[in-house]
Design an enzyme around this catalytic site. Structure first.
Site, short mmCIF file in Angstrom:
data_model
loop_
_atom_site.label_atom_id
_atom_site.label_comp_id
_atom_site.label_asym_id
_atom_site.label_seq_id
_atom_site.Cartn_x
_atom_site.Cartn_y
_atom_site.Cartn_z
N LYS A 70 -60.72 -22.83 -3.53
CA LYS A 70 -60.43 -23.13 -4.94
C LYS A 70 -59.85 -24.54 -5.06
O LYS A 70 -59.38 -24.95 -6.11
CB LYS A 70 -59.46 -22.08 -5.51
CG LYS A 70 -60.07 -20.67 -5.57
CD LYS A 70 -59.12 -19.69 -6.18
CE LYS A 70 -59.47 -18.26 -5.84
NZ LYS A 70 -60.54 -17.68 -6.65
N CYS B 252 -60.73 -9.14 -11.30
CA CYS B 252 -59.75 -8.56 -10.36
C CYS B 252 -58.37 -8.41 -11.01
O CYS B 252 -57.35 -8.57 -10.33
CB CYS B 252 -59.64 -9.36 -9.07
SG CYS B 252 -61.16 -9.41 -8.14
N HIS C 225 -53.46 -10.86 -10.11
CA HIS C 225 -54.74 -10.55 -9.47
C HIS C 225 -54.51 -9.35 -8.55
O HIS C 225 -53.41 -9.18 -8.03
CB HIS C 225 -55.12 -11.79 -8.64
CG HIS C 225 -56.48 -11.78 -8.04
ND1 HIS C 225 -56.78 -11.09 -6.88
CD2 HIS C 225 -57.63 -12.39 -8.41
CE1 HIS C 225 -58.05 -11.30 -6.56
NE2 HIS C 225 -58.59 -12.08 -7.48
N ASP D 207 -48.18 -16.92 -5.97
CA ASP D 207 -49.61 -16.95 -5.72
C ASP D 207 -50.15 -18.21 -6.42
O ASP D 207 -50.29 -18.24 -7.64
CB ASP D 207 -50.24 -15.68 -6.28
CG ASP D 207 -51.76 -15.74 -6.33
OD1 ASP D 207 -52.33 -16.79 -6.02
OD2 ASP D 207 -52.37 -14.72 -6.71
N GLN E 213 -54.58 -20.43 -8.28
CA GLN E 213 -55.17 -21.09 -9.45
C GLN E 213 -54.41 -22.34 -9.87
O GLN E 213 -54.68 -22.90 -10.93
CB GLN E 213 -55.26 -20.10 -10.62
CG GLN E 213 -56.17 -18.93 -10.38
CD GLN E 213 -57.64 -19.33 -10.28
OE1 GLN E 213 -58.04 -20.42 -10.73
NE2 GLN E 213 -58.45 -18.48 -9.69
N1 PMP Z 1 -54.88 -14.79 -6.71
C1 PMP Z 1 -55.49 -15.38 -7.74
C2 PMP Z 1 -54.70 -15.76 -8.96
C3 PMP Z 1 -56.86 -15.65 -7.66
O1 PMP Z 1 -57.48 -16.23 -8.69
C4 PMP Z 1 -57.58 -15.28 -6.49
C5 PMP Z 1 -59.07 -15.52 -6.38
N2 PMP Z 1 -59.79 -15.17 -7.52
C6 PMP Z 1 -56.89 -14.68 -5.47
C7 PMP Z 1 -55.54 -14.46 -5.61
C8 PMP Z 1 -57.56 -14.28 -4.19
O2 PMP Z 1 -58.03 -15.39 -3.52
P1 PMP Z 1 -58.99 -15.24 -2.26
O3 PMP Z 1 -60.11 -14.33 -2.71
O4 PMP Z 1 -59.46 -16.62 -1.98
O5 PMP Z 1 -58.20 -14.65 -1.16
#
Ligand code: PMP
Length: 422
Positions: free
Chosen positions: A227, A367, A124, A201, A204
């Site tokens: 999440k 993203c 991401h 990270d 997910q």
């Molecule tokens: N890493 C991953 C794999 C994600 O899916 C996301 C959110 N889509 C993020 C980071 C960022 O998370 P946040 O927007 O809650 O900071």
């Protein structure tokens, strides 16, 4: 269908009782954000109605109660992750801030010219850009682990990238765009053999299975409350104590100091050192409630239900003419990404048409622009399932997609945005 009662769980989510465009909501965007059960909403509401005060420095009972609730939430996080102690769990705004904290604090203090940071093509943007900023500031270089066409990381290529120059590996536990579950335990062991640290990270992963940072031997682990059936604006950075103790503060301000003079400031012990200013107290309380709630359900049940649903959704989507699933890894979380090739239908049109029938999915690059480039597409449509979803949500999605295909076949691609919902 499995024994798990998604219907009973679904009933605990007020938003899932609402309608969109006159249709019951088929919410298939939990990878972007999960909905919140009543227990969480109630905990946040009770906090605001009965317990709010600023924390940590209050001598009066109300402030001490608020402090206790905030610190109990930290203890819940430590239990969720199996951290050695709550102090290793820093509250942040979310995964993004957690990664920025590590890249800025640890990164700038430890990286230098010639050092290497290993990321993966599945990342991401929030696990890419902070490292680019750290690399620009320090002269370190970024290396990228490639993947195969199924969306699985190439572990041989990963091992070949690891060297004495590698300082840190930052990879996701699960890909948000494809659902691939990465072999992070193996990747962490290989990085440690090379003398490098690892940040996972976990945005997910945490809602889908048990997390054990000590079993993984993760140095850093990041996730977001929203999440995990909790509120937005709250997240966590887990890190081993010796790393947090040795890292400089990320932000300066109140609550993170021991002694301030204009000549010199000394810092508080962890976790306060990394929590400058008044934190998101109600968010932490909500996250603590979400952890307690999902714990009550149990991750074995969650995972069995979601894997069964993923299997069913994959079967149904595979039967849709011209639909190509992107990401066919052996180990996947409950995410399906796809493009519609024949007839070709733009993913934005797919998302818009589904919305008109109350089906919520996500379209775009998620993203993950480097991943889209690798797959040769600019976007995908993505359905992601949580513990409140059932087969009826998948059927609504698949039936609507069949409707889109037949309408486009009849009237041609230019007419897709005029297809009336059936
Ligand atoms: N890493 C991953 C794999 C994600 O899916 C996301 C959110 N889509 C993020 C980071 C960022 O998370 P946040 O927007 O809650 O900071």
């Amino acid at each position: 269908q499995d024994a798990f009662s998604a219907a009973e769980i679904r009933a605990q989510f007020p938003v899932l009782q609402t309608r969109a465009h006159g249709y019951p909501l088929a919410y298939l965007d939990s990878a972007a954000s999960t909905q919140q059960p009543l227990t969480v909403i109630q905990a946040v509401s009770d906090y605001h109605r009965l317990h709010h005060a600023n924390i940590h420095r209050g001598v009066y009972q109300l402030s001490q109660t608020a402090t206790r609730l905030y610190e109990e939430a930290r203890a819940s996080v430590a239990r969720l992750l199996n951290a050695a102690e709550p102090a290793e769990c820093i509250f942040t705004r979310g995964t993004t801030e957690s990664i920025n904290l590590v890249a800025a604090s640890w990164g700038r203090a430890n990286l230098k010219s010639g050092d290497e940071i290993i990321l993966s093509v599945l990342e991401h943007h929030s696990n890419i850009v902070p490292w680019q900023l750290a690399a620009e500031a320090t002269g370190a270089r970024i290396k990228v682990v490639p993947m195969n066409d199924a969306g699985e990381l190439d572990l041989d290529a990963y091992r070949a990238l690891l060297s004495a120059r590698t300082r840190i590996v930052a990879v996701n536990h699960v890909s948000n765009a494809l659902g691939t579950i990465n072999p992070v335990r193996e990747m962490i062991a290989a990085a440690h053999d090379a003398g490098a640290l690892v940040l996972i990270d976990g945005a997910q992963w945490v809602a889908h299975g048990r997390t054990d940072v000590r079993e993984l031997d993760a140095d850093f682990y990041a996730f977001s409350g929203h999440k995990l059936y909790g509120p937005t604006g709250i997240g966590v950075l887990y890190a081993k104590r010796h790393l947090l103790d040795s890292m400089p503060p990320y932000q300066g301000g109140g609550d993170m100091i021991e002694q301030v003079t204009f000549a010199k400031t000394t810092y508080a012990a962890i976790p306060s050192k990394f929590e400058a200013g008044t934190p998101n107290i109600s968010g932490a309380v909500g996250l603590g409630a979400a952890i307690g709630w999902i714990d009550g359900i149990g991750f074995d049940g969650v995972s069995a239900h979601e894997q069964a649903l993923l299997g069913y959704a994959t079967e149904r989507l595979e039967q849709i003419p011209g639909l190509e699933i992107k990401g066919t890894a052996h180990a996947k979380s409950s995410v399906i990404s796809w493009v519609m090739r024949d007839p070709p239908v733009a993913t934005l049109d797919v998302g818009t048409q589904l919305d008109l029938q109350g089906v919520c999915i996500r379209t775009g690059h998620h993203c993950c622009q480097p991943l889209m480039d690798r797959m040769g597409v600019s976007s995908t449509a993505r359905a992601s399932m949580g513990i409140y979803n059932g087969r009826e949500d998948v059927d609504r999605l698949a039936d609507a997609l069949l409707g889109i295909v037949s309408a486009v076949r009849k009237r041609g691609p230019a007419s897709v945005s005029r297809i009336a919902p059936s």
